[in-house]
Design an enzyme around this catalytic site. Structure first.
Site, PDB file in Angstrom:
ATOM      1  N   SER A   1       0.866  -1.178   0.000  1.00 23.01           N
ATOM      2  CA  SER A   1       0.000   0.000   0.000  1.00 23.01           C
ATOM      3  C   SER A   1       0.904   1.229   0.000  1.00 23.01           C
ATOM      4  CB  SER A   1      -0.939  -0.051   1.216  1.00 23.01           C
ATOM      5  OG  SER A   1      -1.876   1.001   1.172  1.00 23.01           O
TER       6      SER A   1
ATOM      7  N   HIS B   1      -2.683  -1.095  -3.266  1.00 26.29           N
ATOM      8  CA  HIS B   1      -3.790  -0.156  -3.041  1.00 26.29           C
ATOM      9  C   HIS B   1      -3.544   1.192  -3.688  1.00 26.29           C
ATOM     10  CE1 HIS B   1      -4.465  -2.235   1.103  1.00 26.29           C
ATOM     11  NE2 HIS B   1      -4.931  -2.963   0.112  1.00 26.29           N
TER      12      HIS B   1
ATOM     13  N   ASP C   1      -4.434  -4.590   5.894  1.00 30.08           N
ATOM     14  CA  ASP C   1      -4.794  -5.505   4.812  1.00 30.08           C
ATOM     15  C   ASP C   1      -3.607  -6.415   4.505  1.00 30.08           C
ATOM     16  OD1 ASP C   1      -6.263  -6.696   2.785  1.00 30.08           O
ATOM     17  OD2 ASP C   1      -5.736  -5.187   1.297  1.00 30.08           O
TER      18      ASP C   1
END
Length: 188
Positions: free
Chosen positions: A12, A39, A131
Site C-alpha cells: 500500500s 492499493h 490488509d
C-alpha cells in the site's frame, strides 16, 4: 521443499517504490507466476508502465478469466478484487471493499492459498493499514511461505507489523534482501 508455483505480493503506502526495487531484483529467468496487489494505483496501466521500467520480467494487468502465467508480473486492476480460481485463472469481483480496500490483499492471498497451498510464497511490503495480515495467515495455514518486510525498513510500518502480529513470517527481511531470497527459493 515443494516447487514454488506462484508468488503473491501485497503493498500500500510506499508500494510503487518498494515494488520497483523488489521486481528489479528478481532473476529474469524466473518462471514462477508473480501476482501483485497494490492499493496505491488508481491507474494500473500507469503502475504497470512504471514497474516495467524496473522489472526484469514483463509486467501486465491481470484480466478476468485470463490464465495465470509464469515468468511475468500480473498486477491487480484498480477497484476490483483479484482472485485466483482453481483452474489457475483470474477472477475479478466488485464485492464490497474488505478493510476499506478494493483490491484487497486479503482476498487475493486467501484465494491463492486455496489453489496453490504449499506451492505459494506471499510477500507483505510497506503499507499504512492491516490488509494482508489475515490473508497471510491463510497462506501459512495452507503450508505456503510468508515473507514480510521488516517494519523498520518500510516506508509505512503498519502493514508489515500487522502481518507479523497476526500471522508471523517464515522470513522477515529488509527490502533489498527480498529479491535474492525469492530467487533462491524459486530457482534451486
Amino acid at each position: 521443499m515443494p516447487a514454488i508455483e506462484a508468488i503473491v505480493i501485497g503493498c500500500s503506502t510506499g508500494g510503487p517504490g518498494a515494488l520497483a526495487l523488489l521486481l528489479g531484483a528478481l532473476d529474469q529467468r524466473l518462471q514462477t507466476s508473480v501476482i501483485v496487489c497494490s492499493h496505491t494505483a488508481s491507474n494500473s496501466h500507469l503502475l504497470c508502465d512504471v514497474l516495467a521500467q524496473h522489472s526484469t520480467l514483463p509486467v501486465i494487468e491481470a484480466c478476468e478469466r485470463e490464465p495465470i502465467r509464469g515468468g511475468m508480473i500480473q498486477v491487480a486492476p484498480p477497484d476490483y478484487h483479484l482472485l485466483v480460481e482453481r483452474g489457475r485463472r483470474f477472477a475479478l469481483s466488485v464485492d464490497e471493499p474488505v478493510g476499506f480496500s478494493r483490491p484487497s490483499i486479503d482476498v487475493l492471498f486467501a484465494s491463492a492459498a486455496e489453489v496453490y497451498g504449499n506451492g505459494l510464497i506471499a510477500v507483505i511490503l510497506t503499507g499504512a493499514n492491516a490488509d494482508g495480515a489475515a490473508g497471510l495467515a491463510c497462506v501459512r495455514r495452507a503450508g505456503g511461505l510468508a515473507i514480510v518486510q521488516q517494519p523498520d525498513d518500510a516506508a509505512a510500518a503498519a502493514m508489515p507489523r500487522a502481518a507479523l502480529e497476526l500471522a508471523g513470517a517464515d522470513h522477515c527481511v529488509a527490502l533489498d534482501e527480498m529479491g535474492p531470497l525469492i530467487n533462491r527459493l524459486c530457482m534451486t
